[in-house]
Write an enzyme that holds these catalytic residues in place. Structure first.
Site, short mmCIF file in Angstrom:
data_model
loop_
_atom_site.label_atom_id
_atom_site.label_comp_id
_atom_site.label_asym_id
_atom_site.label_seq_id
_atom_site.Cartn_x
_atom_site.Cartn_y
_atom_site.Cartn_z
N SER A 50 -19.20 -31.02 0.38
CA SER A 50 -18.83 -29.63 0.10
C SER A 50 -20.03 -28.72 -0.18
CB SER A 50 -17.90 -29.56 -1.11
OG SER A 50 -18.58 -30.00 -2.26
N ASP A 375 -17.34 -22.24 -9.64
CA ASP A 375 -16.04 -22.75 -10.06
C ASP A 375 -16.15 -23.91 -11.07
OD1 ASP A 375 -16.97 -24.75 -8.43
OD2 ASP A 375 -15.38 -24.59 -6.93
N HIS A 378 -19.10 -26.12 -8.01
CA HIS A 378 -19.99 -25.59 -6.98
C HIS A 378 -20.68 -24.32 -7.45
CE1 HIS A 378 -16.51 -27.67 -5.03
NE2 HIS A 378 -17.51 -28.32 -4.45
#
Ligand SMILES: *[C@@H]1O[C@H](CO)[C@@H](O)[C@H](O)[C@H]1NC(C)=O
Ligand SMILES: *[C@@H]1O[C@H](CO)[C@@H](O)[C@H](O)[C@H]1NC(C)=O
Length: 407
Positions: A50, A375, A378
């Protein structure tokens, strides 16, 4: 021993880094930057999770699951819509592409996309080890089976489809930058998570639960050499195919990440360093990084003509923390998530694992551009841009994989 500093409760929350929590619909592609070729690089091939996925997971259709209430926005809010990137906007790989004057990297699974200037194979939630291998030791990868090997096979398929011979592949790779990672963080997260207490219990943790969780931590430590080995052997394969410039990033300082800090909720100040990061968790990440750099040194001996850079995500992140104020960040919020429900005991880090960014009742902070963490897991695009600057312009990737013209 390093791990002794890790609070057992930590492991119950490591699943937070499963990184499957930022699903989004495909959105219009951001405008690509155009410029002169920099240092001979005309393409980027990227493997990862990610931290660098620009839209593969959402095209796999694997979104949903544990975070099915998560909607597209506010992910991508800073760039006019969600794209599958786990941030409010762009990622390090985007800033690198822009700096190189290349278009933003299209995700491999976007079959109609233009791959003239490279391909992004990264998938949110991906592991370094194959999910079948992880399954054999009882570790489940919930979001995707697109491990590093799978991504490597995509790379080979792509090369076969776009060239006529191995010599042509070498020609193509001579002018390319190949990014092998960051990947591996999820292997550890999933291994920790497999021993967490059953959800739905009353929240009390029995001695047995704690024992099982610690087993998960130990399991993860055992995985480190295997994870490192898989990264190094993937790099070896691309080098064998003709890559001349390879970047291998290490792990982030996990002990500085709000989700972990909130989860551990450690009251003993001795567990923290001067930046407010958890010493034990950072040592765990550094154990991975030390082994990885040892593997990179071996690669350099095998491929003396190639540039094989170690991208020091750990120290670049620490530098960003330490220089946060002069870099324009809110110095009082460097370990707080911007997008979250906050509240409760998580308020110190503005992080609540029950309601992560995008869930009902969550909100975005007023100035995301002054925050490091987007968040809780990240980074914001602003932090990713600072990281990319430190790595590719300030020597945190070494030796420098790209010689940028002096600005
Ligand atoms: C991964 O593969 C296993 C075994 O084939 C399968 O059961 C599982 O559903 C797959 N996971 C995902 C997320 O596709
Ligand atoms: C955090 O620690 C404090 C003090 O030990 C405790 O009162 C609180 O319940 C803890 N919070 C969580 C979320 O575990």
């Amino acid at each position: 021993m390093a791990i002794a500093r890790v609070h057992p409760l930590l492991v119950a929350f490591l699943a937070l880094l499963l990184l499957g929590t930022c699903q989004a619909r495909p959105a219009p592609r951001p405008a690509a930057s155009k410029g002169a070729v920099v240092d001979g690089i005309t393409a980027i091939y990227n493997f990862g999770d990610s931290i660098s996925d620009t839209g593969n997971l959402l095209r796999e259709g694997a979104a949903g699951g544990m975070m099915e209430h998560t909607v597209a926005l506010p992910y991508g809010a800073a760039i006019g819509g969600a794209t599958g990137r786990c941030s409010d906007g762009y990622l390090m790989i985007d800033y690198l592409a822009k700096d190189l004057g290349l278009p933003l990297l299209n995700p491999y699974l976007d079959k109609g996309a233009d791959f003239t200037h490279g391909v992004n194979f990264a998938v949110t939630g991906a592991t370094a080890l194959d999910t079948a291998a992880l399954a054999r030791i009882g570790v489940t990868a919930p979001h995707t089976n697109s491990s590093l090997n799978v991504q490597l096979q995509w790379f080979k398929d792509f090369m076969s489809a776009t060239t006529k011979s191995p010599a042509e592949v070498r020609e193509k790779l001579v002018n390319a930058l190949v990014m092998v990672g960051e990947i591996g963080g999820n292997d550890y997260n999933y291994a920790f998570a497999m021993n967490r207490p059953r959800s739905g219990s009353d929240g009390e943790r029995s001695v047995a639960d704690v024992g099982r969780m610690m087993t998960g931590v130990v399991e993860s430590m055992v995985l480190v050499p295997k994870v490192v080995q898989s990264v190094i052997s993937a790099a070896r394969e691309v080098l064998d195919m003709g890559a001349t410039r390879v970047v291998i990033p290490g792990n982030f300082p996990l002990g500085c990440v709000p989700s972990y800090l909130a989860a551990v909720n450690e009251t003993d100040s001795a567990a923290y360093d001067g930046n407010g990061c958890l010493v034990g968790l950072n040592l765990f990440a550094q154990m991975h990084n030390v082994l990885l750099q040892q593997g990179i040194r071996e690669l350099r001996r095998s491929y003396p003509a190639a540039t094989i850079a170690y991208a020091d995500y750990f120290n670049a992140y620490v530098r960003m923390l330490e220089g946060a104020r002069e870099m324009g960040f809110d110095g009082s919020a460097v370990t707080k998530a911007c997008c979250s429900a906050g509240g409760g005991d998580g308020s110190k880090y503005n992080f609540d694992m029950e309601r992560m960014c995008g869930a009902p009742g969550t909100a975005v902070c007023s100035r995301p551009e002054e925050r490091i963490s987007w968040d809780g897991v990240h980074l914001t695009q602003r932090a990713y841009s600072v990281m990319a600057g430190l790595l590719y312009h300030k020597g945190f990737a070494s030796p420098p994989p790209v010689k940028f013209p002096r600005q």
